[in-house]
Design an enzyme around this catalytic site. Sequence first.
Site, mmCIF file in Angstrom:
data_model
loop_
_atom_site.group_PDB
_atom_site.id
_atom_site.type_symbol
_atom_site.label_atom_id
_atom_site.label_comp_id
_atom_site.label_asym_id
_atom_site.label_seq_id
_atom_site.Cartn_x
_atom_site.Cartn_y
_atom_site.Cartn_z
ATOM 1 N N ASP A 234 2.242 -9.321 8.924
ATOM 2 C CA ASP A 234 0.806 -9.607 8.812
ATOM 3 C C ASP A 234 0.631 -11.121 8.772
ATOM 4 O O ASP A 234 0.386 -11.711 7.728
ATOM 5 C CB ASP A 234 0.244 -8.928 7.561
ATOM 6 C CG ASP A 234 0.268 -7.419 7.687
ATOM 7 O OD1 ASP A 234 -0.545 -6.887 8.449
ATOM 8 O OD2 ASP A 234 1.127 -6.777 7.053
ATOM 9 N N HIS B 288 9.155 -3.512 3.734
ATOM 10 C CA HIS B 288 8.844 -3.723 2.317
ATOM 11 C C HIS B 288 10.113 -4.030 1.521
ATOM 12 O O HIS B 288 10.110 -4.871 0.619
ATOM 13 C CB HIS B 288 8.205 -2.467 1.712
ATOM 14 C CG HIS B 288 6.912 -2.070 2.345
ATOM 15 N ND1 HIS B 288 6.826 -1.002 3.229
ATOM 16 C CD2 HIS B 288 5.659 -2.568 2.226
ATOM 17 C CE1 HIS B 288 5.563 -0.875 3.622
ATOM 18 N NE2 HIS B 288 4.837 -1.801 3.038
ATOM 19 N N MET C 92 0.848 -1.193 0.000
ATOM 20 C CA MET C 92 0.000 0.000 0.000
ATOM 21 C C MET C 92 0.887 1.248 0.000
ATOM 22 O O MET C 92 0.453 2.328 0.392
ATOM 23 C CB MET C 92 -0.950 -0.017 1.190
ATOM 24 C CG MET C 92 -1.858 -1.274 1.167
ATOM 25 S SD MET C 92 -3.488 -1.058 1.906
ATOM 26 C CE MET C 92 -3.058 -0.696 3.605
ATOM 27 N N GLY C 93 2.128 1.093 -0.452
ATOM 28 C CA GLY C 93 3.031 2.227 -0.521
ATOM 29 C C GLY C 93 3.564 2.602 0.850
ATOM 30 O O GLY C 93 3.524 1.807 1.784
ATOM 31 N N GLN D 8 -10.288 -3.112 2.198
ATOM 32 C CA GLN D 8 -9.823 -3.682 3.453
ATOM 33 C C GLN D 8 -9.850 -2.697 4.617
ATOM 34 O O GLN D 8 -9.302 -2.976 5.674
ATOM 35 C CB GLN D 8 -8.427 -4.296 3.289
ATOM 36 C CG GLN D 8 -7.298 -3.307 3.111
ATOM 37 C CD GLN D 8 -6.013 -4.008 2.712
ATOM 38 O OE1 GLN D 8 -5.911 -4.604 1.649
ATOM 39 N NE2 GLN D 8 -4.998 -3.954 3.571
ATOM 40 N N HIS E 210 8.876 1.064 3.803
ATOM 41 C CA HIS E 210 9.926 1.078 4.821
ATOM 42 C C HIS E 210 10.772 -0.178 4.654
ATOM 43 O O HIS E 210 10.553 -0.950 3.714
ATOM 44 C CB HIS E 210 9.309 1.183 6.220
ATOM 45 C CG HIS E 210 8.243 0.166 6.490
ATOM 46 N ND1 HIS E 210 8.489 -1.176 6.526
ATOM 47 C CD2 HIS E 210 6.900 0.300 6.702
ATOM 48 C CE1 HIS E 210 7.376 -1.838 6.779
ATOM 49 N NE2 HIS E 210 6.378 -0.963 6.869
ATOM 50 N N GLY F 186 4.946 -10.381 3.968
ATOM 51 C CA GLY F 186 5.725 -10.329 5.203
ATOM 52 C C GLY F 186 5.027 -11.069 6.336
ATOM 53 O O GLY F 186 3.804 -11.161 6.384
#
Lengths: 281, 281
Positions: free
Chosen positions: B146, B33, B26-27, B57, B30, B143
């Site tokens: 989540d 990501h 979602m941009g 979501q 960091h 990742g």
Amino acid sequence: MKIVETIAALRNTLKNEESIAFVPTMGNLHEGHLALIKKAKKEAGFVVVSIFVNPLQFLPSEDFNQYPRSFEADCRLLHNLDVDVVFAPDEKMLFPSRQEILIRLPAVADTLEGEFRPGFFQGVATIVLKFFNIIQPDIAIFGKKDYQQLHIIRLMVQQLNFPIRILDTEIIRAADGLALSSRNQYLNGPERQEACQLFQALNNIVCRITSGQRNFLQLEQKAIEYLSGRGWLVDYVSIVNQQTLLPARTGEQQLAVLAAARIGKTRLIDNIELTVKSDID
Amino acid sequence: MKIVETIAALRNTLKNEESIAFVPTMGNLHEGHLALIKKAKKEAGFVVVSIFVNPLQFLPSEDFNQYPRSFEADCRLLHNLDVDVVFAPDEKMLFPSRQEILIRLPAVADTLEGEFRPGFFQGVATIVLKFFNIIQPDIAIFGKKDYQQLHIIRLMVQQLNFPIRILDTEIIRAADGLALSSRNQYLNGPERQEACQLFQALNNIVCRITSGQRNFLQLEQKAIEYLSGRGWLVDYVSIVNQQTLLPARTGEQQLAVLAAARIGKTRLIDNIELTVKSDID
């Protein structure tokens, strides 16, 4: 023609194919299926036909167990049509564990067939999506006989961004008008004779609309009375908008007349599309 | 590096690629990501990163509008990592009409995060499925931060037969243990100092299990009391089985401790996996 039973073998067979057409079936093939397959052969270099009686789309009360299975005869027909691959997985292959992820469909899936067969389209959409992911076809072909199913598959492809072109074929009918269906086998002699009345009732509606009648509810009601009077148990007769499958409104031009009814123990469906010329008041 | 905004242009760009890794984001990128992207670069010849803040979501009460957007800085980072394509569609591109077909998930999606964010995983699964169909990657990378999302995506891929390998990366943490998250930006100075206590609480549970404690309910309860006492509003602290995400039972060895809690207005999640040596009685 290759007969493939596992997902791994199928993926391996397809991995270098550039233009794949997919025709999903539950087997027991008749001329209606063959029309789908002939179209597939025309449209793509490689044709995959699946034969799988999908338990997800049968209610517990329905005919899953007695649904006609004729694998060897089907394969002969497919071989004659020069089909490239028959994909015939067993249930364990497609459902190694209980299918817990399903496709949630909009309200249109709860009307018409969906009203009388709750969960039917969820079962259809889920198995078709699984086949799409297993086969990754460029084209998939569905018959207009299952009119609402075709509508929902198109919606799913569009809303879930599948890179698949959905094509359709017209209904194939017996000489007396009865739409071909695997379930026609359930009909005994007198039932088979009566069965074409479903098409007759739809055709009668089409004629009346064409000649100017616009009281759709009344037309539906009369068809239901006609069939009921002859011993049918009618689930619905419904004049709908082709684009939405919502009840047609006066002025709409692209219509379809859909029906489902039971004669004896056999449930049949049928439909006719029609285009209404714009009314000039 | 190409920045692509339309589905058609993306498909055109990808059509001859043989090995595609996909990293959905979602941009507001960091180091967490970046770890995903570095893994993608290692695993595939062509890397697609999506940047899309997915409205499906977010609950109406949640932070969709204020969710941090930093497109240009993100693109600089992605360029430095030698990403091949950034896919940055707008909402109209992904939802030309209202999304009416969604993924129906099993009960595990209604627990933990799903209990406090109803519909969250349905929104995640639906957008990920759409991206899968648009990009058709060979690999997709998520990742462990989540944790439940990763579990549900793996389940979806398996149950819907996507020919996609799901890879994961470990949580990246700040020096004090706080798991990196875009939402950390919402924290003010004192909140940021306090935030690492979420990890501390999880770590404390891990230490106690490692040293032999097996009263999982009590460990969860103590962690909740600890955090609540420091001003946190705790949604859950839960010791689960890694394979099922069901509450862990004594004797199970592959566990994870998951938590979600609010400090000030910011909701944070974190988790730690642990393997318990078999108990010798």
